[in-house]
Design an enzyme around this catalytic site. Structure first.
Site, short mmCIF file in Angstrom:
data_model
loop_
_atom_site.label_atom_id
_atom_site.label_comp_id
_atom_site.label_asym_id
_atom_site.label_seq_id
_atom_site.Cartn_x
_atom_site.Cartn_y
_atom_site.Cartn_z
CE1 TYR A 268 -3.61 2.66 0.63
CE2 TYR A 268 -1.98 3.55 2.17
CZ TYR A 268 -3.14 3.70 1.44
OH TYR A 268 -3.83 4.87 1.50
CG ASP A 303 -9.52 -1.76 0.82
OD1 ASP A 303 -9.75 -0.55 0.94
OD2 ASP A 303 -8.67 -2.35 1.51
CE LYS A 375 -10.59 -3.09 7.27
NZ LYS A 375 -9.56 -2.05 7.38
#
Length: 544
Positions: A268, A303, A375
């Protein structure tokens, strides 16, 4: 809630090949992480030894001390040997005074040899051991409180965000959210903190779209959630972010202050914050070792790929990232119950069969990682400002979560893309979650997609594309490079972001370890294994 049976007819050989390729892609990067250190790893080590506080300009003393050592003798040997040598030579009575003298240039450092080096390393091991014991005590306290108060009775755990910018405003909101049904409180960090090469000090009241991650803020929020846990009779978890340029330091502070979950993704910071890839992977390995010892669950950020890339075309990149995150995490000592691997409900709802594809993707993740508390992230990219449509999309998202046994469900807000949610928006969002979970939590028992139907076919397609991508990463990378994964990141394979290993923020804070490198924290973390008595107790309530 029990984990659904194996609903997808996946070829076990294909799954094994996917994991084998992920391991091959990850191994050269792990070797880079093992052979390098960073300013943040060294600062985290001094924080474990008890050094805290900042000067009048709010520059932390650990930054001053590491910078002084680096300027005089370099960091390739580790910061603790010259630091504790200076203490043993009487340059200062303690770490704080030594850092203060270093900041004003009134202390000298050297690389000791022989008996003096042995004495310095022995003293450093004792000093850093105090912080590691604090982490161990925090883990034991969590286990004790979970036994006393109990975990939430059902899964998934409901994850809700609080982020006013002011820790003293966050606390009553977090307690109210817990009373309304939230099982996990996530305190979002202030915008841009990931790019600060220092950790702010003290309680803060001036964050922007979030609250600064500091040790004191961690302590205050953990105490407030302990209070409401006693009131409610269930342990309420606390989440923050171990990412950015200070990832190892924040992980150490979180471990000492008993945070329960930390956002910690392998790529990320590289992709979305343009932090140097080598800096990120070195920092990440240390931070995940700390998380493993602290019993912290990590949340990964797959995500985010779907906010920049198409959620259908890029679905396999999510699976690849999950497999890589799993490999990096297990190499660092994390167990399955600590792997909050991420994925999201981000397919354009205007596309025919979008719900069925979301279901296929969620089932694939659930079946590939059956013991992980996945998650599940709500729709954001295609929220238009129509709150009624948004509320419906969140209901569909919650339904997929119920049907596929997700472990951690982030509450979607109907006002996403309109305003920062009001408290009343949160109440309505939690009502949506409660209704779907009460009405459909057992639906997985009755849901069996046909072997060659749409959902099975789509899941197999995504897995096949993931294997193909991993194969290309392993075999078609830069032949002159040692880490084909770094070449894939440079080519924009993930999230459409091109990040070369020689670019990005923080590269100047990386150095290769010398043969005599010594760091008592990394030595202890490399040798650590989970205590048998607590190895499985933290899985209470995790989808099984």
């Amino acid at each position: 809630m029990s984990r659904p049976h194996a609903l997808l007819d996946l070829d076990p050989a294909v799954v094994r090949r996917a994991r084998a390729l992920a391991a091959r892609a990850a191994e050269p990067v792990v070797e880079i992480a093992r052979s390098h250190t960073t300013v943040s790893v060294e600062r985290a080590t001094l924080r474990l030894a008890g050094l805290s506080g900042a000067d009048h300009e709010r520059v932390p003393w650990v930054n001053h001390l590491v910078t002084a050592v680096r300027d005089e003798v370099g960091l390739e040997h580790g910061v603790t040997t010259p630091v504790y040598d200076a203490l043993l030579r009487g340059e200062a009575p303690d770490l704080m005074t030594l850092a203060q003298k270093a900041a004003s240039g009134n202390v000298s450092f050297r690389l000791p040899t022989g008996r003096e080096a042995t004495a310095a390393r022995r003293a450093a091991t004792k000093g850093v051991g105090g912080g590691l014991r604090t982490i161990d005590r925090s883990r034991a306290t969590r286990e004790r409180l979970i036994r006393r108060h109990g975990d939430p009775r059902t899964k998934p755990w409901i994850y809700l965000i609080v982020a006013t910018g002011d820790i003293h405003e966050d606390i009553p909101q977090a307690q109210a959210a817990a009373r309304e049904g939230a099982d996990i409180i996530a305190v979002i960090r202030s915008t841009g903190q990931s790019l600060l090469d220092y950790v702010p000090e003290g309680a803060t009241r001036e964050g922007f779209a979030g609250t600064y991650a500091t040790q004191e803020n961690f302590r205050l929020m953990r105490a407030a959630l302990d209070e409401v846990s006693t009131e409610l009779g269930r342990y309420v978890r606390l989440t923050n972010y171990a990412s950015g340029l200070c990832m190892p330091e924040i992980a150490a502070l979180a471990g000492m202050e008993r945070l329960d979950m930390m956002l910690n993704d392998s790529m990320y910071g590289i992709l979305f914050r343009d932090i140097n890839p080598i800096r990120t992977f070195v920092d990440q390995r240390f931070s995940r070792q700390v998380h493993a010892r602290a019993g912290i669950i990590i949340n990964t950020g797959e995500d985010n790929y779907l906010t920049t890339a198409d959620a259908i075309e890029a679905a396999h990149t999510v699976t690849v990232s999950q497999l890589l995150n799993e490999r990096f995490a297990k190499e660092a000592g994390l167990e399955d119950w600590q792997l909050g691997l991420g994925h999201a409900f981000e397919i354009n709802p205007e596309i025919p069969d979008s719900f069925r594809m979301e279901l296929a993707h969620a089932l694939l993740a659930r079946q590939l990682f059956p013991e992980a508390p996945l998650k599940w992230m709500p729709p954001t990219k295609h929220m238009t400002g129509d709150i009624f449509r948004g509320y419906l999309l969140d209901g569909f998202f919650n339904l997929v979560g119920a049907m596929t046994g997700q472990g951690i469900l982030l509450v979607g807000m109907m006002t996403e893309a309109v305003v920062t949610p009001f408290l009343s928006d949160r109440d309505l969002a939690l009502q949506n979650v409660r209704y779907v979970m009460n009405a459909a939590s057992g639906l997985a028992e009755d849901f069996h997609p046909p072997r060659d139907g749409f959902i099975q076919t789509r899941a197999r397609q995504v897995l096949s594309e993931a294997v193909d991508l991993l194969d290309r990463i392993v075999h078609d990378g830069d032949p002159a490079g040692d880490a084909p994964l770094l070449a894939a990141i440079a080519d924009g394979t993930f999230g459409l972001m091109k990040r070369p290993p020689t670019g990005g923020k923080g590269l100047d804070g990386v150095c290769e370890r010398a043969d005599d490198y010594d760091n008592p924290a990394t030595t202890a973390l490399d040798a650590w294994t989970p205590p048998a008595a607590t190895r499985h107790t933290s899985t209470e309530g995790v989808v099984r």
